[in-house]
Design a protein around this motif. Structure first.
Motif, short mmCIF file in Angstrom:
data_model
loop_
_atom_site.label_atom_id
_atom_site.label_comp_id
_atom_site.label_asym_id
_atom_site.label_seq_id
_atom_site.Cartn_x
_atom_site.Cartn_y
_atom_site.Cartn_z
N ALA A 1 0.83 -1.21 0.00
CA ALA A 1 0.00 0.00 0.00
C ALA A 1 0.86 1.25 0.00
CB ALA A 1 -0.92 0.00 1.21
N VAL A 2 0.31 2.32 -0.53
CA VAL A 2 0.95 3.64 -0.53
C VAL A 2 -0.11 4.69 -0.20
CG1 VAL A 2 2.01 5.43 -1.98
CG2 VAL A 2 2.78 3.06 -2.16
N VAL B 1 4.34 0.71 2.24
CA VAL B 1 4.52 -0.62 2.83
C VAL B 1 4.58 -1.62 1.69
CG1 VAL B 1 3.51 -2.41 4.28
CG2 VAL B 1 3.42 -0.01 5.00
N GLY B 2 5.72 -2.27 1.57
CA GLY B 2 5.96 -3.14 0.42
C GLY B 2 5.65 -4.59 0.64
N GLY B 3 5.13 -4.95 1.82
CA GLY B 3 4.80 -6.35 2.03
C GLY B 3 4.29 -6.61 3.43
N TYR C 1 11.41 -7.92 -2.08
CA TYR C 1 10.60 -7.19 -3.05
C TYR C 1 9.83 -6.07 -2.36
CZ TYR C 1 11.06 -11.02 -6.46
OH TYR C 1 11.54 -11.94 -7.35
N ASN C 2 9.95 -4.87 -2.86
CA ASN C 2 9.08 -3.80 -2.39
C ASN C 2 7.89 -3.76 -3.34
OD1 ASN C 2 7.80 -1.38 -1.67
ND2 ASN C 2 9.73 -0.49 -0.99
N ARG C 3 6.85 -4.47 -2.94
CA ARG C 3 5.69 -4.66 -3.82
C ARG C 3 4.89 -3.39 -4.02
NH1 ARG C 3 6.86 -8.32 -0.22
NH2 ARG C 3 7.18 -10.50 -0.77
N ALA C 4 5.18 -2.38 -3.23
CA ALA C 4 4.47 -1.11 -3.37
C ALA C 4 5.20 -0.13 -4.28
CB ALA C 4 4.28 -0.46 -2.00
N TRP D 1 -2.84 -3.22 -2.93
CA TRP D 1 -2.81 -4.44 -3.76
C TRP D 1 -2.72 -5.65 -2.85
CZ3 TRP D 1 1.25 -7.92 -3.36
CH2 TRP D 1 1.17 -9.02 -4.22
N VAL D 2 -3.40 -6.74 -3.25
CA VAL D 2 -3.32 -8.00 -2.53
C VAL D 2 -3.15 -9.13 -3.54
CG1 VAL D 2 -4.40 -9.54 -0.85
CG2 VAL D 2 -4.91 -7.08 -0.79
#
Length: 819
Positions: A375-376, A389-391, A400-403, A628-629
């Protein structure tokens, strides 16, 4: 004989004259060069940077990161690994190995080595004549230290002259031990590894003071070419000869310079020939830990801010990669970020909690929690990012920073892309309005020709029929989005996507893909970019580039960077407001969990194919955010996008604490008008008489886009009430009724939900009912009596039993039966 010698004398005299001319010319060139060169050298020396001995020695000055309230967050974990150690901890063999191979007269020269310079010139001239590649270096350890700290790696006469000048001065201010210590803490030893302590950890998994002679010789040798002599690479594992030969060279040089005796040399060479060094590296590779030791307090935010600061420093000061790393590593910078610690920590807490999503998490083979989420949160007016928050869960650094990290982690956003690539472009270009109607039905024949073998469907596998754009966003109707995108043009959609910050260049073919642009099924994006894109709807159509810091100050207090919002117009303020208003629709359908308190909220859910990714992107009048999920290895999820909306709600409730609940104000240039929900045109009385109830809706329009034509979809017709077929001469008068219908000039290939309200095309085929005839009456005779007591005629007033000749027999109530 004498006559024969005369020409020879003339020839000698001629050669002598030529020699004198050449010699004088060369002398003139040398003198001229000396005079000019002297002036040049003087100018170069004058322009040399000041020699700051403290800057060279204070390598441990760490750059630090602070949050938006000035509170400490993290130390900068730059892309360079270094741990400073005193010379007392460095083995004497390692000190001597560096001196022997890099600068054998280090202990006696004054900063530069004239003998080595002459030797290098001689070697280089021979290489030039023989056309060999490579040039021989002549830098002393003192010169290399300057290059690693205050100068650059630029190959030029200017830099070399400055280096030599500063080296002489440095030798006057520091002892040899100080210079050697600083050198060994700055020397590059492969990749991001700098200094002998980190070099020892990288190659041998142990502290530098634990190295043996053979290991010291290897470490000193690798610095000449860290790519060629790195023993841990795949190439070196296949062919160790280059680094083995280099280690032998170092050992030989140590013996030659008297740094080791013959017995030590022989023992080390025997170990090397026996493969001990190779075995050591094999063990290191087998035991190598993948985890990055640079664990940060705010891993998800600190690393992205360092990346942004690095890029901005390079852009502003034209630094090279190595120069900017030096500034970040040795500059003692103070980086003030935009992160709000309370929002950051709450966002992490919300995503970590299984209850947020109504799931029970599991661990994958890497011991990482699945499903993952990111989330951002962003202030879309200033561009300041409040949280990244990347995970989920406690993950190793460097994960991985998914954000944020689009290069390494990107996912298709599904329908949450539609407002950016379909609806906003259509309204902004005045191709359509919020009230424009598109039929929710299978692809048209023309589209099928353009996209053969493509049969998209809606998520619920239903087709609603006539739908306006406001309803299409609310119910996330795929077929409406696809048809609108097709009619508007995919090039228009792609152009707007890029203005919104969504990158379609990773897979260029997707710019022409109707599924990519109309349904969000493309290479992908992440919450960082989606949060910024959705902020445009609350910011009068202006896109604000995300900012992760406010200012960067160096160790002297000088402001190196001061962040200012960078904005660009994407859509008009009027389009932005209408889109913001339309995006409130999904909150009463697919995103009911996004609401919180009295705060106005607008946004859109997104689900990629096979339910492998779920999203919610949206905004309040103050902030935008995206969630995102999904699984790291994409797999079908057991949750839907409303759960992403639930996470978004909990995150934004905290982020919006104390902020006004006043909604975004409508700009000028917008009008309201009533139109028909089935045609998108001006409503008529028939639109109000639709059997479903009034179909008149009032919506916002850009000035000049209100339709001027009357609804041509609603019609009135007379039908047979018993079969709903068009009335004609066969239809009994008592069955004729007038009804309001909608028109559709073709028969869809699939059933549409509004089919039952479509004007029928069949004519009433009711057969005419025969007119009943009355049998003739027998004339009475004088002698006949009516047993019923009548007068012999039709008895319309007679007895309760009736007369046998009275016509149709009575029913049980004494009344004739109905016909």
């Amino acid at each position: 004989m004498g006559e024969k010698k005369k020409p020879k004398n003339k020839k000698n005299r001629k050669a002598g004259r030529i020699f004198k001319v050449v010699a004088l010319t060369i002398l003139f060139i040398i003198l001229t060069a000396a005079v000019g060169g002297g002036g040049y050298v003087y100018a170069v020396i004058k322009s040399a940077p000041p020699l700051d001995v403290k800057e060279i020695l204070t390598l441990e000055q760490i750059s630090r990161i602070y949050d938006n309230k000035g509170e400490y967050m993290d130390d900068v974990p730059t892309e360079v690994k270094r741990h400073v150690v005193p010379i007392s901890k460095v083995p004497k063999n390692l000190q001597n190995a560096f001196i022997s191979i890099e600068d054998e007269r280090f202990e006696s020269h004054n900063g530069i080595d004239p003998r080595r310079i002459l030797g290098a010139i001689y070697t280089d001239v021979k290489k030039i004549i023989s056309k060999q590649s490579g040039m021989h270096g002549a830098s002393t350890i003192t010169q290399q230290l300057l290059k690693n700290t205050v100068l650059t790696n630029e190959v030029s006469a200017t830099r070399k002259i400055q280096e030599m000048y500063l080296a002489i001065n440095l030798e006057k201010q520091l002892s040899k031990d100080q210079i050697l210590e600083a050198y060994m803490n700055t020397i590059p030893l492969g990749g991001i590894t700098y200094g002998v302590e980190m070099g020892s950890q990288y190659y041998f998994n142990k502290d530098v003071d634990q190295l043996n002679l053979l290991e010291c010789a290897y470490l000193a040798g690798v610095t000449q070419s860290t790519d060629k002599y790195n023993a841990l690479t795949t190439n070196s594992q296949k062919n160790p000869t280059p680094y083995i030969n280099r280690t032998k060279t170092v050992l030989s040089k140590m013996k030659e310079t008297g740094k080791i005796n013959n017995d030590e040399y022989t023992a080390a060479m025997n170990d090397l020939n026996a493969g001990k060094l190779q075995k050591t590296f094999a063990d290191v590779i087998a035991l190598r830990k993948v985890e990055n030791p640079n664990k940060l307090n705010f891993e998800w935010f600190s690393r992205p801010v360092i990346n942004q600061v690095r890029d901005h420093l390079k852009n502003k000061y034209k630094y090279t990669n190595s120069e900017v790393e030096k500034v970040l590593l040795n500059g003692g910078l103070q980086i003030y970020t935009t992160m709000d610690k309370a929002i950051q920590e709450n966002t992490q807490k919300v995503l970590d909690d299984d209850k947020t999503f109504g799931i029970k998490s599991h661990l994958d083979k890497n011991k990482t929690i699945q499903p993952q989420a990111s989330a951002v949160v962003m202030d879309y007016k200033t561009g300041q990012v409040k949280a990244i928050v990347g995970g989920r869960g406690d993950q190793p650094p460097g994960s991985y920073n998914r954000a944020y990290d689009l290069k390494n982690f990107h996912r298709p956003p599904g329908s949450s892309l539609k407002p950016l690539t379909v609806y906003a472009p259509a309204i902004d270009t005045k191709f359509a309005t919020a009230g424009t109607v598109v039929e929710d039905s299978p692809l048209t024949d023309q589209m099928k020709k353009t996209y053969p073998n493509y049969e998209p469907n809606n998520d619920n596998k239903r087709f609603r029929g006539y739908v306006n754009l406001r309803e299409a966003i609310k119910y996330s109707i795929n077929l409406v989005a696809l048809k609108l995108e097709y009619e508007m043009g995919v090039k228009t959609g792609a152009a707007y996507a890029e203005k919104f910050g969504i990158d379609f260049n990773n897979v260029p073919d997707e710019k022409g893909s109707i599924a990519a642009l109309g349904l969000g099924e493309f290479w992908g994006t992440n919450p960082y970019y989606m949060a910024a894109a959705y902020g445009t709807f609350g910011n009068n159509g202006m896109y604000t580039e995300p900012l992760l810091y406010t200012k960067v100050v160096d160790k002297t207090g000088k402001v190196l960077l001061e962040a200012t919002p960078e904005q660009r117009k994407v859509i008009s303020p009027q389009t932005a407001f209408i889109m913001y208003d339309m995006l409130k629709g999904p909150l009463s359908y697919s995103a009911t969990k996004a609401k919180f308190g009295d705060m106005p909220v607008a946004g859109k859910t997104g689900t990629s194919s096979e339910n492998k990714n779920v999203w919610f992107s949206g905004l309040t009048p103050h902030l935008s955010a995206a969630v995102w999920v999904g699984e790291d290895i994409p797999a079908k999820l057991s949750i839907n996008s409303n759960q992403a909306a639930a996470a978004w709600s909990k995150i934004m409730k905290k982020a919006n604490e104390g902020l006004s609940t006043n909604d975004i104000e409508k700009p000028s240039g917008i009008v309201r008008a009533s139109v028909c929900a089935d045609s998108g045109l001006l409503a008529t009385d028939l639109c109000k008489k639709d059997p479903r109830g009034s179909r008149v809706v009032t919506d916002y329009f850009l000035e000049g886009t209100v339709p001027t034509s009357l609804c041509d979809v609603h019609v009135e017709a007379e039908v047979n009430s018993s079969n709903n077929k068009l009335a004609n001469e066969n239809t009994p008068a008592e069955l004729r009724v007038k009804k309001v219908f909608i028109k559709r000039n073709y028969k869809p290939s699939k059933a549409l939900e509004d089919d039952k309200y479509v004007l029928p095309t069949e004519q009433d085929d009711t057969k005419p009912v025969p007119v009943p005839t009355t049998p003739p009456t027998t004339p009475p005779t004088g002698n006949t009596t009516n047993p019923g007591g009548g007068n012999g005629g039709n008895n319309n007033t007679g007895n309760d039993t009736g007369n046998g000749n009275s016509g149709t027999p009575p029913n049980g109530n004494g009344e004739p039966p109905a016909t």
